[in-house]
Design an enzyme around this catalytic site. Structure first.
Site, PDB file in Angstrom:
ATOM      1  N   LEU A  87       0.831  -1.210   0.000  1.00 18.08           N
ATOM      2  CA  LEU A  87       0.000   0.000   0.000  1.00 18.08           C
ATOM      3  C   LEU A  87       0.862   1.255   0.000  1.00 18.08           C
ATOM      4  O   LEU A  87       0.401   2.333  -0.381  1.00 18.08           O
ATOM      5  CB  LEU A  87      -0.958  -0.009   1.194  1.00 18.08           C
ATOM      6  CG  LEU A  87      -2.051  -1.087   1.170  1.00 18.08           C
ATOM      7  CD1 LEU A  87      -3.078  -0.832   2.269  1.00 18.08           C
ATOM      8  CD2 LEU A  87      -2.748  -1.152  -0.181  1.00 18.08           C
ATOM      9  N   GLU A  92      10.473  -4.053  -2.343  1.00 18.79           N
ATOM     10  CA  GLU A  92      10.336  -4.755  -1.067  1.00 18.79           C
ATOM     11  C   GLU A  92      10.469  -6.271  -1.251  1.00 18.79           C
ATOM     12  O   GLU A  92      11.112  -6.953  -0.452  1.00 18.79           O
ATOM     13  CB  GLU A  92       8.987  -4.419  -0.426  1.00 18.79           C
ATOM     14  CG  GLU A  92       8.925  -3.015   0.155  1.00 18.79           C
ATOM     15  CD  GLU A  92       7.558  -2.669   0.703  1.00 18.79           C
ATOM     16  OE1 GLU A  92       7.499  -1.862   1.643  1.00 18.79           O
ATOM     17  OE2 GLU A  92       6.549  -3.186   0.191  1.00 18.79           O
TER      18      GLU A  92
END
Length: 415
Positions: free
Chosen positions: A108, A115
């Site tokens: 989000l 990541e």
């Protein structure tokens, strides 16, 4: 972005900061540390900057330009994958954490691709959340972010819709399409509660035009959860006994080994090997003919199961393998002194298993051999430290109980 009151947001931030401080306690001198992105990860970067000023020596690899800027401002020295291909520990946040499996939804904050690259290169991934992020099934409250290339975006979106998602192009507060650090777009995909996150992650990844998804299955090692009672650390089943475990699902024919193993594979995302497929053809022919196998017959099969287990251990990967392993002597071959291997005994009564076998079609093990299986069965005792699970419940519930037992043995007391 939070929609709560200022006081509620302040309390939530205090919990996140507390959990971040606990996770930062894992960092040791000389480590390469992955630096996550998002509001919770920012608290971890803040704590790391303070620890660095106090004398802790480490270097960081950030997951976004935003995190890189914060780290530089805090005095954290940065490096890249050109200098370091492996990361010792990554600390990041998550948008949802599935209880038991510790599967995640992330992204989000818009940095899901970097990541995931950083997580995949990490020896350990520590996640920091407040208690509201724990869910029974992923997708309960949060869409799955999917990073896609701009060219053909409409076609990619239609393919995601065909998977059952309700998709929406992510926009900035100004109403413009959100652009990731890699120059891509994000489609936020709302699915019904996700029963098989590993399979969904693979299906999304197979769509042409998809760069990466925010489903992180089987990647988290520890989750630091902060709530009103303090901070607790949950260690994933993949960290069971300190390393990736290999589960050996044992039991007589008809106990549901394959079905339950597939349920575990769906929830955990671990590789699964059907032990029966490792039997030599001569064994299969005997069982088709209704002839019980001898110990001599089973020896090459048990060695093949052990070889598969050793392959997972060599790769430092978890795994699931089915193997009747009825006798303790057989389990000495399959389990032996391998500390990563955990025996899971699927226990059922003769009546329950006979009923299941009567309804099974197409398996080379005939129901007439059930008595020979029970005659050969040495139930594992406490010295073998098995996870013993009764099979009276539906397979999904049995798998949940196995995951619960693995997780319960790895839960760390509140700090």
């Amino acid at each position: 972005m939070s929609g709560g009151s200022p006081s509620a947001d302040s309390e939530r931030d205090a919990l996140k900061r507390e959990a971040a401080e606990a996770a930062v306690g894992l960092v040791e001198d000389g480590m390469v540390v992955g630096l996550g992105t998002g509001s919770t990860a920012a608290f971890a970067v803040e704590a790391l900057a303070r620890r660095h000023r106090e004398g802790l020596r480490f270097i960081g690899i950030p997951t976004s330009e935003r995190t890189a800027a914060q780290a530089r401002a805090g005095g954290i020295p940065l490096t890249s994958f050109a200098e370091h291909h492996r990361i010792d520990l990554t600390i990041d946040g998550a948008d949802e954490v599935e209880r038991g499996t510790l599967n995640l939804i992330k992204g989000l904050g818009g940095a899901l691709l970097r990541e995931k690259i950083v997580a995949a290169a990490s020896r350990r991934l520590a996640i920091v959340v407040d208690g509201a992020k724990l869910v029974d099934r992923l997708g309960a409250h949060t869409p799955v972010p999917v990073e896609v290339v701009t060219f053909g975006l409409e076609v990619t979106q239609a393919a995601l819709d065909a998977l059952g998602a309700r998709t929406a192009l992510r926009l900035t507060p100004a109403g413009e399409p959100f652009v990731t650090d890699g120059g891509n777009r994000i489609l936020d995909c709302r699915f019904p509660a996700i029963a098989d996150p590993a399979a969904l992650e693979a299906r999304i990844g197979g769509i042409v035009g998809v760069v990466e998804s925010g489903l992180f299955t089987g990647r988290a090692d520890s989750v630091f959860v902060a709530d009103a009672g303090g901070v607790r650390r949950l260690d994933a089943a993949r960290r069971h006994r300190g390393g990736p475990p290999v589960l050996v699902l044992m039991g007589v024919s008809g106990s549901g080994k394959t079905t339950i193993a597939r349920e575990l594979q769906a929830r955990l995302g671990w590789p699964f090997e059907e032990g029966d497929s490792l039997h030599p053809e001569s064994n299969v022919a005997k069982m088709h003919a209704g002839v019980p196998l001898t110990d001599e017959d089973r020896q090459p099969w048990l060695e093949a199961v052990a070889a598969w287990i050793d392959g997972q251990r060599a790769r430092e990967q978890p795994g699931i393998v089915t193997c009747s392993a009825l006798k303790k002597a057989y389990r000495r071959i399959v389990v032996g002194d391998r500390p990563e291997v955990r025996l899971v005994y699927l226990r059922g009564s003769r009546a329950v298993i006979a009923e299941r076998l009567a309804g099974r079609k197409g398996h080379f093990m005939p129901a007439t051999l059930l008595q020979s299986q029970f005659d050969a069965l040495d139930e594992p005792g406490p010295d073998e430290d098995p996870l013993t699970v009764d099979i009276d419940a539906p397979p999904g519930q049995v798998a949940e109980e196995i995951i619960r037992q693995l997780g319960a043995s790895a839960e760390v007391a509140r700090t």
